[in-house]
Write an enzyme that holds these catalytic residues in place. Sequence first.
Site, short mmCIF file in Angstrom:
data_model
loop_
_atom_site.label_atom_id
_atom_site.label_comp_id
_atom_site.label_asym_id
_atom_site.label_seq_id
_atom_site.Cartn_x
_atom_site.Cartn_y
_atom_site.Cartn_z
N GLU A 113 29.19 75.09 68.67
CA GLU A 113 28.94 74.49 67.36
C GLU A 113 27.43 74.40 67.11
OE1 GLU A 113 30.34 70.46 67.26
OE2 GLU A 113 30.36 70.39 65.06
N GLY A 171 8.02 53.68 88.69
CA GLY A 171 7.76 52.59 89.62
C GLY A 171 8.87 52.53 90.65
N SER A 206 10.39 50.34 93.56
CA SER A 206 10.32 48.98 94.12
C SER A 206 10.92 48.90 95.50
CB SER A 206 11.09 48.03 93.20
OG SER A 206 12.48 48.33 93.25
N LYS A 233 33.89 73.72 58.86
CA LYS A 233 34.56 72.66 59.62
C LYS A 233 35.26 71.67 58.68
CE LYS A 233 33.31 69.27 63.26
NZ LYS A 233 32.17 68.74 64.05
N SER A 267 15.60 52.00 91.21
CA SER A 267 14.50 52.97 91.20
C SER A 267 14.75 54.06 92.25
CB SER A 267 13.15 52.28 91.43
OG SER A 267 13.14 51.51 92.61
N CYS A 285 34.89 72.15 66.83
CA CYS A 285 34.90 70.85 67.51
C CYS A 285 36.00 69.91 67.01
CB CYS A 285 33.52 70.20 67.41
SG CYS A 285 33.20 69.03 68.77
N GLY A 333 14.20 48.97 95.53
CA GLY A 333 15.54 48.54 95.14
C GLY A 333 16.42 49.74 94.83
N ASN A 387 7.37 37.76 83.61
CA ASN A 387 7.25 38.87 82.67
C ASN A 387 5.87 39.52 82.75
OD1 ASN A 387 9.83 38.85 81.62
ND2 ASN A 387 9.34 37.41 79.98
#
Lengths: 581, 581
Positions: free
Chosen positions: B45, B322, B324, B111, B329, B147, B326, B405
Amino acid sequence: MAAPLRLALHQMDARVGDLAGNAAKIRDGLRRARDAGAQLALFPELAITGYPPEDLLLKEHFLRDARAALDEVAAEAHDIVALVGFPERAEDVYNALAVCSNGRVQAIYRKCRLPNYGVFDEVRYFQAGRGGAIIEVDGHKVGLTVCEDIWVPGSPLLEEALAGATLVVNASASPYNHGKGVRRERMIQQRARDNLCAVAFCGLVGGQDELVFDGHSVVIDHEGCVVARAAQFAEELLITTVDPDAARAARLRDTRQRPAARDAEPRVDHLGVFDTPALDGEPKVGGPVAELLDPDEEVYAALVLGTRDYVEKNGFRHVVLGLSGGIDSTLVLCVAVDALGADRVTAVTMPSRYSSAGTRNDAKTLAANLGVELLELPIAGPMSAYDELLAGPFEGREPDITEENLQARIRGNLLMALSNKFGWLVLTTGNKSEMSVGYSTLYGDSAGGFAVIKDVPKLMVYRLAELRNRGGGPIPPDIITRPPSAELRPDQKDEDSLPPYSVLDAIIEAYVEEDQGREQLVARGFAPEDVDRIIRLIDLAEYKRRQNPPGIKVTSKAFGRDRRMPITNAYRAITRESSPV
Amino acid sequence: MAAPLRLALHQMDARVGDLAGNAAKIRDGLRRARDAGAQLALFPELAITGYPPEDLLLKEHFLRDARAALDEVAAEAHDIVALVGFPERAEDVYNALAVCSNGRVQAIYRKCRLPNYGVFDEVRYFQAGRGGAIIEVDGHKVGLTVCEDIWVPGSPLLEEALAGATLVVNASASPYNHGKGVRRERMIQQRARDNLCAVAFCGLVGGQDELVFDGHSVVIDHEGCVVARAAQFAEELLITTVDPDAARAARLRDTRQRPAARDAEPRVDHLGVFDTPALDGEPKVGGPVAELLDPDEEVYAALVLGTRDYVEKNGFRHVVLGLSGGIDSTLVLCVAVDALGADRVTAVTMPSRYSSAGTRNDAKTLAANLGVELLELPIAGPMSAYDELLAGPFEGREPDITEENLQARIRGNLLMALSNKFGWLVLTTGNKSEMSVGYSTLYGDSAGGFAVIKDVPKLMVYRLAELRNRGGGPIPPDIITRPPSAELRPDQKDEDSLPPYSVLDAIIEAYVEEDQGREQLVARGFAPEDVDRIIRLIDLAEYKRRQNPPGIKVTSKAFGRDRRMPITNAYRAITRESSPV
């Protein structure tokens, strides 16, 4: 001949999702309408839910709760017919107008024309109604329509007129943009004349995220004359008396001008006959007619209302903004003070070594003139800390836009820290010209909750500042006359890196609002190199705009829901070649 | 009886807006299809423009340029019939499939079914076609669909089958979400059986902003059996041979199962008869059948493809994130390396005094195992500078979320500084569970260009990390087993402030993806206090999500274009009361 009909148009500010609050406001309007002797009370489109409720409409429990709120309203509809907008959940979902009388919902009209362009997504939520509808109120046939229904000539308005409606009501939620009030009123006048019927248009008022609804309810007679008009950008219960029989008489008299049956489908539902207590005495036809604002006054009023409603409806007590001494933050500060009062606004000046004494002093004078608290937080300390930390990875590299952006991001961080600590909403101060070409720092000056002037082009920013200063205002004249600068490096001026705003704003308007291509712009007389450069900047800044806070739409096409461009986009209107970014 | 038909399905990765590039890719596919003896070549499409082109479709010059690109493609359609998706600008705009043969566009199908829900906005751009269409290729009647046309039983597929189509082609751009491949294939099998026709489905592949298209082209015979299947999440030219006459024979034989004319409108256009050079020899019916991935493998593949295409199509050479230590990431780093190679990825660890030795060491081990450059930028310096500057305004206030923060925002600033200085794209690492409840810092950990796992719930993050580590992978086991923590204050754990992820993710799925209300959730057995708290957090975080970067949709409802909630929203599913925020 029936007696003239007294109407009440409740131009109200509905809060999206606040079903109980909106229902209470409708009931209050209903009581006041009845006290004023009105026989028919009209409320805005989706008055029960506010507009647009967006994907709340996909929640079954929301639709059930909305119906319950409507039923509470209907229970109080006695001795009056109330027409109340709500989302109807039946075999499908409809944008509907409930006919409330004798304490309950008596009938329901379903909007036929569903707008699905610009900021509108109504096909996402609603099934379309299949035709017009009429009710009879005290001997008058009244046609029912909702918003878009009346913007299109023909069905359902034409069918209703042919079925005998001499008054057509329109329950509306029509978002404002520059000049729309006059265009809309002219369109309604045309519909009234074409169909030889009076039209009563009841507009929603208030701010909702990116949209401002301007109210501007009007009653127009069958000759296209304004019989009554409510104020723009304010709540009002407009009471007026119309004589629909005048339209009937005109049709019988003026057979050449009456609407033609051959153009119509014969699909009109008759939804009932209603009688209300007779009016006392001989009512005078007509009502109050508010003066119209001029176009720039309209925009300023839209910014004030949009800001106030965003702040209040989201439960903020206080706002904060960075005040540079430039024209943009100046205008935003004035709007904030006019919206909330000076005691609910804090301005913060965050000078760097590139900030001039002139702008710093002007910021202080402006804050003092407006009676606004001004904090000063110089950014040299954090800037040094970043420079030191990044010295390693940046070794051997010259300072560039990175360091300019860091200054802006430190300022963003400071405003957000104040926001976090004190619960203040951060207002951002970028204008549409900057947003367009990406002349702003993501997470820097664009960091905040609400972008008051994001859809106001730079030249309009100046006009609005001058308007606010008319007759001796708070703005030091230097702020208006000084050449604009971001003050992120020595002697920086906007026009060093951009064409003059007179050119820039005109190209932006043609490319963004009018979807003109490169060839059309060059044919209009813009320099090809300006056109190519500006188009490219606009296209490349899409990723930034996607992360900007919402702000108030005032032009015919705002960034946000109104203009939905892909970020990943290899199309360059400049040539037909495929070109890497 | 006609001979079997050789088909080519060009499962291609079109780039939105790259008209010349897409046309070149289509021409290449066409040549290879002809070389393989195909008589009919099918493309996805809107293959000419990529999907979705969004508001590019409102630009007249874009539509003109798209038509020119189509004509270039058609000029090379010789000895083969090519079906190419493009936006047709006629008396209105249509989502169309061009029938290209003998060097030009011979006919156009429009369509009929325009999706306007979820991520789709097709009514915004297109007028719907009015009925099905058939072409005749080497003696076979072939029905054309695009579609959504095939997702709905009945028109236009049914009409085409009744008009004699024994093969129906579907040109598609169907966005992936978890499990959709299997659902889609089953749906196509059902359509083939219901209409007693073979179905050839050609899917778009590739990433486009928030969407990933999974390819997964298939050819299904009239009994619902898979004759050929292309790989998922990769480009492929699928060549296969089908025998549509088998469907015709089945219809004549099995009269009980054939489609019923009484359900259909008789609207089918016959768009022409086409003959191509005869196939050599007696072709064997069938083609390659790729193995299906399991559901989690699909998601991982979608993340890799979506990330790669976002990076490549936007012209970035390198990404940064970044790291970390954890799980979030970690997963994003694995995806980035698999998408781009380790030499195009830089990880940055930005420890504070709250970062544990364990996470810091794990981050180093992971980067080393993957062969990725790791920078270390401790954030104590900038943090002190902010503390010092804000000591005045914050006097008398305790540290709170503000300081947390600020840590996250310093990290965001550092990544953006690297991005600005070196032209790298910042990948963010937040997952869907965090995005849902607002457990992230605006302009902090959410700062970046692309949010790889923003639609991956936390439990799925763990599953995908384990999948990536299967058979001995790069991830230190501690990263998977350690309790999740943002490490923004001492001894912080996610589950101190949130319910366990098994509960959180289930509530999010029910509330966000399924639009269930509070009462339904409680009836399912969730604790009322958890439900109330999570719903409230989800509602209140809407303003944050609006400013987040785009990321890859993998669930049935992602934040972004897929879920359009008002920010200003007083509706609380919790009670019917109106409640201030």
